[in-house]
Motif scaffolding. Sequence first.
Motif: not given
Length: 607
Positions: A376, A506, A560, A566, A568
């Motif tokens: 992330t 996320n 996203s 973002e 995913k």
Amino acid sequence: MQKYITRLKWTSMALVLWVLAGSCSKELEQRPVSTADRNAIFGNEAGLKLYANSFYDVLPAMGDVFRGDAMADYSAVNAVPDFLRDGAYNSRVQAEIDNWKWTKLRNINYFLANNNNPAVSETIRNNYNGLARFFRAWFYFDKVKRYGDVPWIGTPLGIADSSLYAARSPRKQVIDSIIADLDYAAANITLATDATASQITKYTAYGLKSRICLFEGTYRKYHTSLGLAAGAPALLQAAADAAKVVMDQGGFSLNQAGGTGASYRQLFISAAPVASEVMLANVASSTLSVFNDANWYYTSATYGVRLSLTRKFVNTYLNIDGTPFTDVAGYETKTFAQETQNRDMRLSQTIRTSGYTRTDNGKTVAAPPVFSYTYTGYMPKKWSLDDTYYDGGSNNTNSICIMRYAEMLLNYAEAKAELNTLTDADWAATVGALRKRAGITSGTTTKPTVADQYLVTNYFNKAGDPTDATVLEIRRERGIELVLEGFRYYDLVRWNDGELLVQQWNGMYVPALDVPMDLNGDGVMDVCFYQTLPATQVSGVTYISVAPTVSGVTNPTQLSHGNSGEIKWLDNIARVNWADFRYLYPLPYTELQLNTKLVQNPGWENL
């Protein structure tokens, strides 16, 4: 004694017991073997101390704490845990047998049944009984959290004892017995302070009581179907009272050394426990070759689970001025370098952010998040030492906190807030003090009155969730202060918010494809996201595919909005539909076959 040093001593004691149990003296005037056994251990304080060292195995092992949040709502890892993955976990999972073992309990109960030799003073005997009962309380708390009702066993059972096949005791009976054990421990343990933070003291007993009563009080309050809500206020008051004893009498304080930019992380990377704040710890020892593998766990592409924090959770860190980060217009599209500036200073002491450096072969090097270690972008450093020397094995020398004073402040604040008795002075002494240490400049002296809508919308928005602004802020604070210390899963359980565990993961915001990004503001590009690998690539940049498919298979890493947005991670893996029965684990299937008086936890019967 610290757990890993005393394990060696316990091995010696076990050998002594084995020899005593198996020998038969040829002398004419010999005592029965059983009497000789008991007197060797229970007839003097040295024997009691040696035996009591074995109880420390009840505590979390060296690596359990920093691995403890591998299943949490804020933890994106290499695979969705079986317990949360659709169709992956059922009541016949054999690994669950490991958590139903009762050997450690028998060891404790045997001690309690035999520690009655009048040759040892009553005060000394009571002290060691207090230690035994402390560990019995810890043992049973772990069982209740996992299974709910469990058999309460207060005596050492033999092979033919009918109680081996007893039914489960009511939850209330077990919790009442746990609290009685801790009250006895707090009243009778004679050790009040321990500079090494590796021995149980009377204030550790108060600390554990505070932890358990807060858990059970909130569990009963928010799990109304249990039918025990009437007992919640008394438990919450007991949690507050026990925490207050530690606050007023324990002599602890929040570590301030190093200032707001370093004092928090010092607690997790220091070789010796920071005794002003750390109440109990596992301590590494180069002399005994006892180390931990925190660096290897967090800085390896294959050894650990590549635990990364989620953006949803990182958004809960306040701005340095005490305002919510999510109140800033456009926060949704801030890049990693932008969003990690001017925030609660615990953020930069928990994950790699701008300016973080490490030592590599004696040289200082920039250390941005590494996308072969993180999914992330929010790569933890809380438990990792800053020299790459430690990255490749079990050779970390930092001590591992098991209980700290900061938790007591949070326990006190939460219990009082749930009782609606928290004052501004209480807030300033607890949450306010923690935020001041983190560099936050406002909102530390008076409790909040307006609920943060980000918390309401993204965390606590179902029927039965609290709406009180103070309770919500304490929950925010608890998540941030205790992140990666193994509390989060059971915090969500006791709050009746398990559905958060199955939400998608996320990561940081990516403005565009094929554009290298500088994650730590040093002018060097670190990572680039693409759907078609660029023909020309920048040296030193990690390239991450976010194409919908890779080799015909759904790509677990996507954005996203396809070309931006973002990160995913693992959206392609179906989670379970969370249901209330999942707040408890199933009893092991084989145990149900052996003991027909045991009944499976509701909901797991046909899974």
